[in-house]
Scaffold this motif. Structure first.
Motif, short mmCIF file in Angstrom:
data_model
loop_
_atom_site.label_atom_id
_atom_site.label_comp_id
_atom_site.label_asym_id
_atom_site.label_seq_id
_atom_site.Cartn_x
_atom_site.Cartn_y
_atom_site.Cartn_z
N HIS A 56 0.85 -1.19 0.00
CA HIS A 56 0.00 0.00 0.00
C HIS A 56 0.89 1.24 0.00
CE1 HIS A 56 -2.62 -3.11 1.96
NE2 HIS A 56 -3.34 -2.76 0.91
N GLU A 88 -7.40 2.00 -1.89
CA GLU A 88 -8.44 3.03 -1.72
C GLU A 88 -9.44 2.67 -0.63
OE1 GLU A 88 -10.13 0.22 -4.85
OE2 GLU A 88 -8.18 1.10 -4.38
N VAL A 91 -9.27 4.81 2.63
CA VAL A 91 -9.48 6.26 2.60
C VAL A 91 -10.85 6.54 3.20
CG1 VAL A 91 -9.68 8.31 1.17
CG2 VAL A 91 -8.00 6.54 0.58
N ARG A 105 -4.61 8.27 -2.95
CA ARG A 105 -3.51 7.45 -2.44
C ARG A 105 -2.31 7.45 -3.38
NH1 ARG A 105 -3.93 2.86 1.70
NH2 ARG A 105 -2.19 4.18 2.34
N GLU A 108 -0.51 10.72 -2.80
CA GLU A 108 0.26 10.67 -1.56
C GLU A 108 1.52 9.84 -1.76
OE1 GLU A 108 -3.52 11.07 1.58
OE2 GLU A 108 -2.63 9.10 1.13
N HIS A 222 1.15 10.98 3.72
CA HIS A 222 -0.06 10.17 3.58
C HIS A 222 -1.13 10.68 4.55
CE1 HIS A 222 2.22 7.31 1.10
NE2 HIS A 222 3.22 7.59 1.92
N GLN A 225 -4.01 8.55 5.72
CA GLN A 225 -3.71 7.48 6.65
C GLN A 225 -3.34 8.02 8.04
OE1 GLN A 225 -4.33 4.29 5.29
NE2 GLN A 225 -5.10 5.84 3.87
#
Length: 315
Positions: A56, A88, A91, A105, A108, A222, A225
């Motif tokens: 990821h 995804e 998110v 994503r 990021e 990120h 996250q």
């Protein structure tokens, strides 16, 4: 008295005890963690990049940001981060559709790569949209072709013991790529992630305060996250704990091995496991990488390896 109890012929000795004690033999010697830079010196070059396969988008920053930044920026060597699965699903923005979450994503991820100085590569695999992350024939062709073209000199993967199936699948897909491209000389490193401890770390990368701040910056790229879990705290505490543990495992010796540098400059450690084929593990292994290394090294017959090199199916 302990020797008496555990020696053949003792009062409590049983024949099965020998099997139990033998299981601990041959698994490496205490205090022999090596500086991973020594192994990378022979593996990474201008035409043989250091590659991090990221299940990821934030896994590279969490696992190996300091190492990646060292080689990409400080040493000027080619470093590639590969985003295997878009992620995804993680998110937490219900007002966005799935495609926009993918875009978030990936953006990021590319920002993190810019911070670390790495080349960003995004694989668009059908496996992420398939139950059990099963790759399609097109996925397999794409992965093998990528390994043939880019020829990683060293590659960093998640652990075989990882609790996250996408992370285990990433390891399996890397094994397929290595075998498909016949990369017998690629150095394979398993990196630490919060979802699966390393079975037996045997290499370390020590870093200073400046590198730690770079790692924090990379993680904070990120935003989607960090809103859920701020891994900077975990990585900072674990990096410092691993530095202390590595000193203990090294029995008080310098982490750097260089007289010109002192341990005071280094505040944290990223841990790795340099992978080698182990015939004892191969007998009942659930690790596709062990099968791949056995096949590439000529230790496993191709037909046997083909049967064993299975893609995980459990979710």
């Amino acid at each position: 008295m302990a020797n008496t109890l555990l020696s053949p012929g003792g009062t409590h000795w049983q024949p099965d005890f020998e099997r139990l004690l033998s299981a601990a033999k041959g698994r490496g010697t205490h205090g022999h963690l090596s500086d991973v830079r020594e192994s990378l010196r022979q593996a990474v070059g201008r035409d043989r990049p250091l590659v991090m396969l990221c299940p990821h988008a934030d896994d590279g920053a969490i696992s190996a940001a300091c190492l990646l930044h060292e080689y990409a920026v400080r040493r000027g060597l080619p470093v590639i981060e590969v985003l295997v699965f878009a992620g995804e699903r993680n998110v937490a923005a219900p007002w966005l559709n799935d495609q926009k979450k993918v875009t978030v994503r990936e953006s990021e991820f590319r920002l993190e790569c810019s911070v670390l100085g790495a080349e960003a590569v995004c694989w668009d695999l059908e496996a992420y949209r398939t139950p059990g992350y099963q790759p399609s024939p097109r996925d397999i062709d794409k992965i093998v072709e990528w390994f043939i073209q880019r020829r990683p000199g060293a590659i960093i993967l998640p652990p075989a013991t990882d609790a996250h199936v996408a992370h285990r699948m990433t390891r399996a897909l890397a094994s397929v790529g290595l075998v498909g491209a016949q990369l017998k000389d690629t150095l394979v490193l398993t990196g630490w992630t919060p979802w699966g401890p390393l079975p037996q770390p045997n290499a370390y990368f020590s870093y200073d305060g400046e590198a730690e701040r770079t790692k924090e910056w990379a993680i904070h790229c990120h935003a989607s996250q960090v809103l859920l879990t701020d891994y900077t705290k975990y990585c900072s505490h674990l990096g410092r704990a691993y530095a202390a543990l590595t000193r203990e495992w090294a029995e008080g010796h310098s982490l750097t091995g260089r007289a010109a540098r002192t341990d005071d400059r280094f505040i944290g450690v990223e841990l790795f496991q340099i992978e080698k084929y182990d015939p004892e593990l191969d007998a009942n292994t659930a690790d596709p990488l062990q099968i791949a290394l056995g096949l590439l090294g000529g230790h496993v017959a191709p037909a046997t390896a083909a049967a064993k090199l299975a893609i995980p199916t459990t979710v």
